[in-house]
Design a protein around this motif. Structure first.
Motif, PDB file in Angstrom:
ATOM      1  N   PHE A 137      49.094  32.180  46.690  1.00  0.00           N
ATOM      2  CA  PHE A 137      48.275  33.342  46.469  1.00  0.00           C
ATOM      3  C   PHE A 137      49.060  34.600  45.967  1.00  0.00           C
ATOM      4  CE2 PHE A 137      46.567  37.411  48.361  1.00  0.00           C
ATOM      5  CZ  PHE A 137      45.327  37.498  47.489  1.00  0.00           C
ATOM      6  N   ILE A 138      50.228  34.598  46.546  1.00  0.00           N
ATOM      7  CA  ILE A 138      50.919  36.004  46.051  1.00  0.00           C
ATOM      8  C   ILE A 138      51.361  35.644  44.606  1.00  0.00           C
ATOM      9  CG2 ILE A 138      53.114  37.152  46.552  1.00  0.00           C
ATOM     10  CD1 ILE A 138      50.833  37.679  48.666  1.00  0.00           C
ATOM     11  N   GLU A 139      52.004  34.421  44.220  1.00  0.00           N
ATOM     12  CA  GLU A 139      52.468  34.178  42.798  1.00  0.00           C
ATOM     13  C   GLU A 139      51.276  34.227  41.824  1.00  0.00           C
ATOM     14  OE1 GLU A 139      53.882  30.176  43.076  1.00  0.00           O
ATOM     15  OE2 GLU A 139      55.404  30.525  44.520  1.00  0.00           O
ATOM     16  N   ASP A 140      50.115  33.884  42.132  1.00  0.00           N
ATOM     17  CA  ASP A 140      48.791  33.770  41.334  1.00  0.00           C
ATOM     18  C   ASP A 140      48.393  35.192  41.001  1.00  0.00           C
ATOM     19  OD1 ASP A 140      49.291  31.140  41.000  1.00  0.00           O
ATOM     20  OD2 ASP A 140      47.474  30.822  42.360  1.00  0.00           O
ATOM     21  N   GLU A 141      48.783  36.150  42.119  1.00  0.00           N
ATOM     22  CA  GLU A 141      48.149  37.443  41.938  1.00  0.00           C
ATOM     23  C   GLU A 141      49.224  38.408  41.273  1.00  0.00           C
ATOM     24  OE1 GLU A 141      44.962  39.043  43.482  1.00  0.00           O
ATOM     25  OE2 GLU A 141      44.880  36.880  42.558  1.00  0.00           O
ATOM     26  N   VAL A 142      50.350  37.918  41.124  1.00  0.00           N
ATOM     27  CA  VAL A 142      51.127  38.657  40.318  1.00  0.00           C
ATOM     28  C   VAL A 142      51.293  37.919  38.864  1.00  0.00           C
ATOM     29  CG1 VAL A 142      52.469  39.605  42.278  1.00  0.00           C
ATOM     30  CG2 VAL A 142      53.240  37.469  41.188  1.00  0.00           C
ATOM     31  N   ASP A 143      50.706  37.147  38.841  1.00  0.00           N
ATOM     32  CA  ASP A 143      50.685  36.125  37.367  1.00  0.00           C
ATOM     33  C   ASP A 143      50.163  37.179  36.251  1.00  0.00           C
ATOM     34  OD1 ASP A 143      50.849  34.103  35.474  1.00  0.00           O
ATOM     35  OD2 ASP A 143      49.382  33.010  36.354  1.00  0.00           O
ATOM     36  N   ASP A 144      50.898  36.988  35.097  1.00  0.00           N
ATOM     37  CA  ASP A 144      50.268  37.782  34.146  1.00  0.00           C
ATOM     38  C   ASP A 144      49.521  37.301  33.208  1.00  0.00           C
ATOM     39  OD1 ASP A 144      50.387  40.251  32.722  1.00  0.00           O
ATOM     40  OD2 ASP A 144      52.190  39.710  31.567  1.00  0.00           O
ATOM     41  N   THR A 145      48.816  36.008  33.641  1.00  0.00           N
ATOM     42  CA  THR A 145      47.960  35.355  32.674  1.00  0.00           C
ATOM     43  C   THR A 145      46.507  36.233  32.535  1.00  0.00           C
ATOM     44  OG1 THR A 145      46.969  34.317  34.425  1.00  0.00           O
ATOM     45  CG2 THR A 145      48.692  33.311  33.264  1.00  0.00           C
ATOM     46  N   ILE A 146      45.946  36.151  31.526  1.00  0.00           N
ATOM     47  CA  ILE A 146      44.785  36.726  31.089  1.00  0.00           C
ATOM     48  C   ILE A 146      43.492  36.666  32.236  1.00  0.00           C
ATOM     49  CG2 ILE A 146      43.614  35.127  29.662  1.00  0.00           C
ATOM     50  CD1 ILE A 146      43.482  38.998  29.237  1.00  0.00           C
ATOM     51  N   THR A 147      43.632  35.477  32.849  1.00  0.00           N
ATOM     52  CA  THR A 147      42.584  34.993  33.700  1.00  0.00           C
ATOM     53  C   THR A 147      42.784  35.793  34.988  1.00  0.00           C
ATOM     54  OG1 THR A 147      42.158  32.914  32.877  1.00  0.00           O
ATOM     55  CG2 THR A 147      41.426  33.325  35.083  1.00  0.00           C
ATOM     56  N   SER A 148      44.056  35.931  35.441  1.00  0.00           N
ATOM     57  CA  SER A 148      44.639  36.846  36.512  1.00  0.00           C
ATOM     58  C   SER A 148      44.185  38.282  36.426  1.00  0.00           C
ATOM     59  CB  SER A 148      45.959  36.377  36.930  1.00  0.00           C
ATOM     60  OG  SER A 148      46.109  35.094  37.584  1.00  0.00           O
ATOM     61  N   SER A 149      44.387  38.747  35.146  1.00  0.00           N
ATOM     62  CA  SER A 149      44.136  40.045  34.784  1.00  0.00           C
ATOM     63  C   SER A 149      42.727  40.311  34.839  1.00  0.00           C
ATOM     64  CB  SER A 149      44.733  40.228  33.428  1.00  0.00           C
ATOM     65  OG  SER A 149      45.898  40.259  33.539  1.00  0.00           O
ATOM     66  N   VAL A 150      42.178  39.530  34.475  1.00  0.00           N
ATOM     67  CA  VAL A 150      40.360  39.698  34.560  1.00  0.00           C
ATOM     68  C   VAL A 150      40.104  40.046  35.982  1.00  0.00           C
ATOM     69  CG1 VAL A 150      38.242  39.024  34.220  1.00  0.00           C
ATOM     70  CG2 VAL A 150      39.792  38.869  32.320  1.00  0.00           C
ATOM     71  N   ARG A 151      40.584  39.091  36.878  1.00  0.00           N
ATOM     72  CA  ARG A 151      40.062  39.092  38.479  1.00  0.00           C
ATOM     73  C   ARG A 151      40.849  40.298  38.969  1.00  0.00           C
ATOM     74  NH1 ARG A 151      42.227  34.775  39.624  1.00  0.00           N
ATOM     75  NH2 ARG A 151      43.943  35.654  40.596  1.00  0.00           N
ATOM     76  N   ILE A 152      41.946  40.673  38.705  1.00  0.00           N
ATOM     77  CA  ILE A 152      42.582  41.795  39.378  1.00  0.00           C
ATOM     78  C   ILE A 152      41.879  43.103  38.847  1.00  0.00           C
ATOM     79  CG2 ILE A 152      44.582  42.973  39.643  1.00  0.00           C
ATOM     80  CD1 ILE A 152      46.361  40.168  39.396  1.00  0.00           C
ATOM     81  N   LEU A 153      41.504  43.282  37.571  1.00  0.00           N
ATOM     82  CA  LEU A 153      41.107  44.276  37.112  1.00  0.00           C
ATOM     83  C   LEU A 153      39.611  44.731  37.732  1.00  0.00           C
ATOM     84  CD1 LEU A 153      42.261  44.506  33.310  1.00  0.00           C
ATOM     85  CD2 LEU A 153      42.777  46.095  35.019  1.00  0.00           C
ATOM     86  N   ALA A 154      38.951  43.532  37.872  1.00  0.00           N
ATOM     87  CA  ALA A 154      37.704  43.717  38.438  1.00  0.00           C
ATOM     88  C   ALA A 154      37.820  44.116  39.846  1.00  0.00           C
ATOM     89  CB  ALA A 154      36.930  42.327  38.374  1.00  0.00           C
ATOM     90  N   VAL A 155      38.714  43.846  40.555  1.00  0.00           N
ATOM     91  CA  VAL A 155      39.114  44.249  41.943  1.00  0.00           C
ATOM     92  C   VAL A 155      39.471  45.648  42.024  1.00  0.00           C
ATOM     93  CG1 VAL A 155      40.638  44.013  44.062  1.00  0.00           C
ATOM     94  CG2 VAL A 155      39.623  41.831  42.943  1.00  0.00           C
ATOM     95  N   ASN A 156      40.418  46.036  41.061  1.00  0.00           N
ATOM     96  CA  ASN A 156      40.669  47.455  40.866  1.00  0.00           C
ATOM     97  C   ASN A 156      39.579  48.428  40.736  1.00  0.00           C
ATOM     98  OD1 ASN A 156      43.304  46.425  41.495  1.00  0.00           O
ATOM     99  ND2 ASN A 156      43.960  46.573  39.553  1.00  0.00           N
ATOM    100  N   LEU A 157      38.592  48.060  39.718  1.00  0.00           N
ATOM    101  CA  LEU A 157      37.597  48.753  39.274  1.00  0.00           C
ATOM    102  C   LEU A 157      36.654  48.842  40.462  1.00  0.00           C
ATOM    103  CD1 LEU A 157      35.629  50.310  37.369  1.00  0.00           C
ATOM    104  CD2 LEU A 157      34.761  47.970  36.307  1.00  0.00           C
ATOM    105  N   LEU A 158      36.279  47.781  41.032  1.00  0.00           N
ATOM    106  CA  LEU A 158      35.464  48.004  42.379  1.00  0.00           C
ATOM    107  C   LEU A 158      36.177  48.907  43.482  1.00  0.00           C
ATOM    108  CD1 LEU A 158      33.175  47.174  44.054  1.00  0.00           C
ATOM    109  CD2 LEU A 158      34.520  45.168  44.783  1.00  0.00           C
ATOM    110  N   ASP A 159      37.437  48.895  43.498  1.00  0.00           N
ATOM    111  CA  ASP A 159      38.081  49.774  44.294  1.00  0.00           C
ATOM    112  C   ASP A 159      37.959  51.130  43.891  1.00  0.00           C
ATOM    113  OD1 ASP A 159      39.822  50.164  46.853  1.00  0.00           O
ATOM    114  OD2 ASP A 159      41.264  51.166  45.032  1.00  0.00           O
ATOM    115  N   THR A 160      37.971  51.451  42.744  1.00  0.00           N
ATOM    116  CA  THR A 160      37.774  52.535  41.880  1.00  0.00           C
ATOM    117  C   THR A 160      36.362  53.287  42.216  1.00  0.00           C
ATOM    118  OG1 THR A 160      39.440  52.274  40.038  1.00  0.00           O
ATOM    119  CG2 THR A 160      37.843  54.114  39.828  1.00  0.00           C
ATOM    120  N   ILE A 161      35.426  52.686  42.040  1.00  0.00           N
ATOM    121  CA  ILE A 161      34.038  52.983  42.267  1.00  0.00           C
ATOM    122  C   ILE A 161      33.932  53.125  43.868  1.00  0.00           C
ATOM    123  CG2 ILE A 161      31.555  52.063  42.474  1.00  0.00           C
ATOM    124  CD1 ILE A 161      32.426  50.241  39.994  1.00  0.00           C
ATOM    125  N   ALA A 162      34.657  52.215  44.786  1.00  0.00           N
ATOM    126  CA  ALA A 162      34.406  52.485  46.123  1.00  0.00           C
ATOM    127  C   ALA A 162      35.054  53.848  46.646  1.00  0.00           C
ATOM    128  CB  ALA A 162      35.169  51.403  46.975  1.00  0.00           C
TER     129      ALA A 162
END
Length: 416
Positions: free
Chosen positions: A357-382
């Motif tokens: 989980f930790i490895e994948d979350e710091v992975d620099d692939t575009i798929t991981s970036s989409v998921r992480i940016l979605a989480v970050n945007l939700l956090d910003t909205i919150a």
């Protein structure tokens, strides 16, 4: 004199051939001979002659262009951090400046790009004082609408805009911005790649204008804002078009990058102009889910989604856009949950091997970036909509469950 010139040029050609040799010994000899010839005042002219001559092998011409750029960095101006004596004499500089630009229309894109790098390096020292006609030449190439010349000239402008000074910019923008607008709007004459370069140049200029505005308060009013409505109008048309040769995902991504640059640099000033554009961007965001997800397009689509998330995040962080974005919150969160979706297989791996989980979350692939940016945007909205976030999330989750119930087939998904 002529015999010596020919002899030097032939020696230079031989040195370049040696540098490209498979033999280490021959390469070393070529480099040593090149270092000797580099001390002659005609060195830059001979390199230019070799670049121009299409009878020479492509690899030789490209190497000559690379060497010319390096030569300019070290010998063109004594004020350069990389300066090495002797300085190129003015008569030699003038000859290079006269000969080199026409090679921007070369049949080879490799030559056009290499020459563009060399010209932009020369312009760094000589424009506008010693080379005032440079931009007249570049604009002439662009206006000609000849694809190769347009590509070469745009490459030069892209490089120059990254290194422009606040003294040069006011002279450049009145000439350049109208042409950038014309090129972006003319989808029949210019490829998406060339039209995308206009946004890269614009971004560099906006960033510099923003930096200038600390000391010159009127700089944005004079240099940027008069052109904003026409730029945004052209961008809106492009974003509204379905993906295709005139407006592909890469071009749309470049446009969204520019909107991010506008929003982050001048949030208050851009607010009156961005209202209609935001609705266009929102429409694009909702259409993406219906787009093909073939291997050839997957990366470009996901890259566009990442920049759309960045654009929405920039809007949420500025109160002046609150009335606009507040209407989007419920629907946006509904879509964000989709982009945070993971497969059942992925969930099993993370449960079985927590370290993954930790490895994948710091992975620099575009798929991981989409998921992480979605989480970050939700956090910003919150953080910015604390009073409404629970209600909005609840509505979004309920809507997803209702859809699953409606189709009677529930794919496993999990919000991370």
């Amino acid at each position: 004199m002529e015999a010596r010139r020919i002899e030097l040029k032939m020696a230079l050609l031989e040195s370049l051939r040696g540098i490209l040799s498979d033999s280490q010994h021959t390469r070393q000899q070529g480099e040593e001979h090149l270092n000797v010839i580099e001390m002659t005042p005609e060195f830059g002219i001979h390199l230019t002659d070799i670049i121009i001559d299409q009878n020479n092998f492509l690899a030789i011409r490209q190497l000559a262009a690379v060497v010319l750029k390096q030569y300019v960095q070290t010998h063109w101006s004594s004020t350069s951090d990389k300066y090495v004596v002797p300085e190129t004499p003015e008569w030699a500089k003038r000859t290079v400046r006269e000969l080199l630009p026409n090679t921007l229309g070369d049949q080879s894109s490799l030559i056009r790009s290499s020459v563009a790098y060399a010209i932009s390096e020369i312009a760094r020292w000589d424009w506008p004082e010693s080379w005032p006609q440079l931009f007249e030449v570049l604009m002439g190439f662009i206006i000609s609408s000849t694809q190769n010349f347009v590509h070469g000239a745009m490459k030069v402008l892209t490089e120059l805009s990254d290194n422009m000074t606040d003294n040069q910019l006011p002279q450049l923008i009145p000439i350049m911005f109208p042409e950038l607008i014309r090129i972006f709007k003319d989808e029949k004459s210019f490829s998406s790649n060339i039209r995308g370069r206009t946004t890269q140049i614009l971004n560099s200029c906006v960033t510099l204008i923003y930096a200038m505005s600390d000391l010159e308060k009127t700089a944005p009013d004079v240099l940027l804002f008069p052109y904003v409505p026409e730029f945004l109008s052209a961008f809106s048309v492009s974003l509204l078009q379905p993906d295709g040769p005139h407006s592909d995902f890469l071009l749309k991504t470049n446009v969204v990058k520019t909107l991010i640059c506008f929003t982050e640099s001048f949030p208050v000033e851009m607010a009156p102009h961005l209202g209609s554009v935001i609705s266009v961007v929102w429409d694009l965001f909702r259409r993406i889910e219906e787009s093909t997800d073939s291997d050839g397009e997957k990366y470009n689509i996901q890259n566009l989604v990442c920049h759309l998330f960045e654009f929405f995040s920039a809007l949420f962080q500025h109160k002046i856009y609150k009335s606009i974005v507040s209407r989007m919150v419920d629907d946006l969160i509904y879509h964000l949950i989709k982009y945070m979706l993971i497969t059942e297989e992925q969930a099993d791996i993370w449960v079985t091997y927590p370290g993954r989980f930790i490895e994948d979350e710091v992975d620099d692939t575009i798929t991981s970036s989409v998921r992480i940016l979605a989480v970050n945007l939700l956090d910003t909205i919150a953080h910015l909509n604390k009073s409404k976030i629970l209600e909005s999330v609840s509505k979004a989750v309920r809507k997803h469950f209702d859809e699953v119930e409606a189709i009677k087939s529930s794919p496993f998904w999990s919000v991370i």
